[in-house]
Design a protein around this motif. Structure first.
Motif, mmCIF file in Angstrom:
data_model
loop_
_atom_site.group_PDB
_atom_site.id
_atom_site.type_symbol
_atom_site.label_atom_id
_atom_site.label_comp_id
_atom_site.label_asym_id
_atom_site.label_seq_id
_atom_site.Cartn_x
_atom_site.Cartn_y
_atom_site.Cartn_z
ATOM 1 N N LEU A 61 0.835 -1.200 0.000
ATOM 2 C CA LEU A 61 0.000 0.000 0.000
ATOM 3 C C LEU A 61 0.866 1.244 0.000
ATOM 4 O O LEU A 61 1.579 1.518 0.968
ATOM 5 C CB LEU A 61 -0.945 0.019 1.205
ATOM 6 N N GLU A 62 0.802 1.972 -1.129
ATOM 7 C CA GLU A 62 1.512 3.253 -1.229
ATOM 8 C C GLU A 62 0.538 4.341 -0.779
ATOM 9 O O GLU A 62 -0.669 4.223 -0.993
ATOM 10 C CB GLU A 62 1.919 3.465 -2.695
ATOM 11 N N HIS A 63 1.061 5.394 -0.140
ATOM 12 C CA HIS A 63 0.175 6.507 0.228
ATOM 13 C C HIS A 63 0.894 7.829 0.014
ATOM 14 O O HIS A 63 2.098 7.865 -0.230
ATOM 15 C CB HIS A 63 -0.322 6.365 1.661
ATOM 16 N N PRO A 113 -5.809 9.191 -0.683
ATOM 17 C CA PRO A 113 -4.710 8.847 -1.604
ATOM 18 C C PRO A 113 -3.872 7.652 -1.139
ATOM 19 O O PRO A 113 -2.814 7.802 -0.546
ATOM 20 C CB PRO A 113 -3.891 10.141 -1.669
ATOM 21 N N PHE A 114 -4.410 6.464 -1.465
ATOM 22 C CA PHE A 114 -3.732 5.185 -1.239
ATOM 23 C C PHE A 114 -3.841 4.381 -2.525
ATOM 24 O O PHE A 114 -4.859 4.464 -3.228
ATOM 25 C CB PHE A 114 -4.417 4.377 -0.129
ATOM 26 N N TRP A 115 -2.805 3.582 -2.817
ATOM 27 C CA TRP A 115 -2.811 2.719 -4.009
ATOM 28 C C TRP A 115 -2.254 1.361 -3.626
ATOM 29 O O TRP A 115 -1.227 1.271 -2.952
ATOM 30 C CB TRP A 115 -1.955 3.336 -5.117
ATOM 31 N N LYS A 116 -2.932 0.312 -4.139
ATOM 32 C CA LYS A 116 -2.527 -1.059 -3.808
ATOM 33 C C LYS A 116 -1.803 -1.700 -4.977
ATOM 34 O O LYS A 116 -2.319 -1.710 -6.104
ATOM 35 C CB LYS A 116 -3.769 -1.900 -3.507
ATOM 36 N N LYS A 117 -0.641 -2.262 -4.710
ATOM 37 C CA LYS A 117 0.064 -3.055 -5.712
ATOM 38 C C LYS A 117 0.150 -4.491 -5.231
ATOM 39 O O LYS A 117 0.419 -4.747 -4.057
ATOM 40 C CB LYS A 117 1.470 -2.500 -5.950
ATOM 41 N N TRP A 136 -0.897 -2.983 -10.402
ATOM 42 C CA TRP A 136 -1.596 -2.057 -9.518
ATOM 43 C C TRP A 136 -3.069 -2.436 -9.561
ATOM 44 O O TRP A 136 -3.616 -2.705 -10.639
ATOM 45 C CB TRP A 136 -1.410 -0.620 -9.996
ATOM 46 N N VAL A 137 -3.706 -2.460 -8.414
ATOM 47 C CA VAL A 137 -5.131 -2.787 -8.354
ATOM 48 C C VAL A 137 -5.921 -1.668 -9.037
ATOM 49 O O VAL A 137 -5.645 -0.492 -8.817
ATOM 50 C CB VAL A 137 -5.572 -2.958 -6.874
ATOM 51 N N ASP A 138 -6.876 -2.055 -9.893
ATOM 52 C CA ASP A 138 -7.712 -1.060 -10.584
ATOM 53 C C ASP A 138 -8.794 -0.514 -9.661
ATOM 54 O O ASP A 138 -9.355 -1.249 -8.863
ATOM 55 C CB ASP A 138 -8.415 -1.707 -11.787
ATOM 56 N N ALA A 139 -9.081 0.770 -9.840
ATOM 57 C CA ALA A 139 -10.210 1.363 -9.123
ATOM 58 C C ALA A 139 -11.496 0.770 -9.699
ATOM 59 O O ALA A 139 -11.574 0.486 -10.893
ATOM 60 C CB ALA A 139 -10.194 2.879 -9.292
#
Lengths: 84, 153
Positions: B53-55, B124-128, B139-142
């Motif tokens: 989890l990137e933030h 603002p978080f992104w899951k890889k 990267w997980v799609d929204a």
């Protein structure tokens, strides 16, 4: 100078986590910014090719691409968020 | 009633659900409802080793704080705590916690639901993905369902 920060696949495609740039005076809106950034190199072109998949935050707040960016300290570009 | 001040934490470490509930319920005696939501990492039928989890430090706290402040204004809450983790998170581990307390259950349920719908699309978080076979995944799609979920509020 404005600090640009990038996240997730936008960061990977540009190849930088952050940089300081001079934004030209004729760049007013978020959409203007993306159009101008795309002309800065192939990596930017690849990262920002799909405009509607890019989110913009100005000094830690979301803005719409049609809104003015103003003269912020920091602008972030990133894909749609997937937290929670 | 003035809106309460929500507690927001963005941290790499785990959280303790019962400790967070206790922190909100011990301060008053007029709390009739504590609703909690915990989001966990799935193993995707064994294919996933972990999520990274990137933030966006600074904005993550600020944006969750803005959503929490809206929830506190809209519902008569006695407490609201939101904790979101970042870094490497393995299947079965916690990712996010929302605790909403109120005099009555409806406000607590609705506020927690609102909080999660907006957090998913605006924080603002992104899951890889890191796959079980050792490869780095996508990267997980929204999800467009998540965008639709915020429209009902």
């Amino acid at each position: 100078m404005t600090k640009m920060v990038y996240f997730a696949w936008v960061r990977e495609r540009i190849g930088l986590t952050e940089e300081e740039i001079d934004i030209p005076g004729n760049v007013k809106t978020g959409a203007d910014l993306l159009a101008w950034m795309k002309g800065r190199g192939h990596n930017y072109e690849a990262a920002l090719a799909f405009d509607n998949a890019i989110r913009i935050a100005v000094d830690h707040e979301h803005i719409d691409q049609k809104e003015d960016i103003g003269s912020p300290r920091e602008i972030a570009l990133f894909p749609p968020m997937t937290g929670g | 009633m003035n809106p309460i001040e929500p507690t927001v934490r963005v941290q790499p470490g785990d959280f303790d659900l019962s400790a967070e509930v206790a922190a909100l319920t011990k301060i008053r005696k007029n709390i009739g409802a504590a609703v909690t939501f915990t989001g966990l990492c799935r193993d995707e039928e064994g294919s996933l080793a972990a999520l990274e989890l990137e933030h966006y430090p600074g904005m993550a706290e600020a944006e969750i704080g803005r959503i929490a402040a809206q929830a506190a204004k809209r519902w008569p809450l006695t407490g609201l705590t939101v904790i979101h983790r970042y870094g490497r998170i393995e299947p079965g581990a916690n990712i996010v916690l929302v605790v909403a307390t109120s005099t009555h259950r409806k406000a607590a349920f609705e506020a927690a639901d609102f909080m999660m719908d907006f957090l998913k699309t605006r924080a603002p978080f992104w899951k890889k993905e890191h796959r079980a076979d050792g490869s780095v995944g996508e990267w997980v799609d929204a999800k467009s369902d998540d965008d639709k979920a915020v429209e009902r509020w």
